[in-house]
Design a protein around this motif. Structure first.
Motif, short mmCIF file in Angstrom:
data_model
loop_
_atom_site.label_atom_id
_atom_site.label_comp_id
_atom_site.label_asym_id
_atom_site.label_seq_id
_atom_site.Cartn_x
_atom_site.Cartn_y
_atom_site.Cartn_z
N ARG A 115 -12.12 5.19 -6.16
CA ARG A 115 -11.29 4.12 -6.72
C ARG A 115 -11.39 2.87 -5.85
N GLU A 116 -11.27 1.74 -6.45
CA GLU A 116 -11.41 0.45 -5.76
C GLU A 116 -10.52 0.37 -4.51
N GLU A 117 -9.28 0.78 -4.62
CA GLU A 117 -8.34 0.66 -3.49
C GLU A 117 -8.67 1.62 -2.34
N GLN A 118 -9.57 2.58 -2.57
CA GLN A 118 -9.96 3.54 -1.53
C GLN A 118 -11.34 3.26 -0.94
#
Length: 186
Positions: A139-142
């Motif tokens: 995921r983008e935030e990870q």
């Protein structure tokens, strides 16, 4: 820890203080031990009959000098000839390498081969994990976290490759391996 102490005592009988100095003089490069852990290991080795008190110096604090028993010699040999186990490959490999000269020359290369087999197994597991992770959609935030986690895995893989090459080189250059090679090619 116990097997490292057995190796040190196989080199020469030693007191508790001498063992601490033995760790500081070389073993600490690959194995960290406190004086308390050395003392506990000595107690366990005494209870199991692997070591005995060779002498107690008179005067002062009555320093005990420890030596291996026949059972201790056999335990050390069994450990050296066994599979390098445990979660810390470096400690398992280097502790055996450090004491390799205590074995008969014909036993040394098989020990090195068991070490390289363990390295190959661990490297295969890390490589498989790398392939699995490469297939995971992050995921983008990870992504920032994943970049450094992947870098950590890449370090482990590179470290294992270097270690495998290094131990293979040691095995190939061992005097008994070179003698066997010359004998086989004659």
């Amino acid at each position: 820890m116990a097997h490292v102490i057995l190796g040190l005592l196989l080199i020469a009988p030693a007191s508790f203080y001498d063992l601490i100095k033995g760790f500081e003089a070389g073993v600490a490069l690959f194995y960290s031990a406190s004086s308390g852990s050395i003392k506990r290991a000595l107690g366990t080795l005494l209870e199991r009959g692997f070591i005995e008190v060779a002498s107690i110096e008179t005067g002062g604090r009555g320093r005990k000098v420890y030596r291996l028993t026949d059972a201790g010699r056999e335990e050390f040999r069994t450990w050296m000839m066994g599979e390098p186990a445990g979660p810390d490959l470096e400690t398992a490999a280097l502790s055996r390498l450090y004491f390799l000269g205590l074995l008969d020359p014909a036993e040394r290369v098989p020990v090195l081969r068991r070490i390289t087999a363990r390295i190959e197994t661990d490297l295969a597991a890390l490589s498989a994990l790398g392939r699995h992770i490469a297939a995971v959609d992050v995921r983008e935030e990870q992504r920032d976290i994943a970049v450094y986690q992947k870098a950590t895995l890449e370090y482990g893989i590179a470290s294992h490759r270097f270690t495998l090459d290094w131990f293979t080189s040691v095995a190939m250059s061992a005097p008994d391996a070179m003698h066997r090679h010359r004998t086989d090619s004659e």
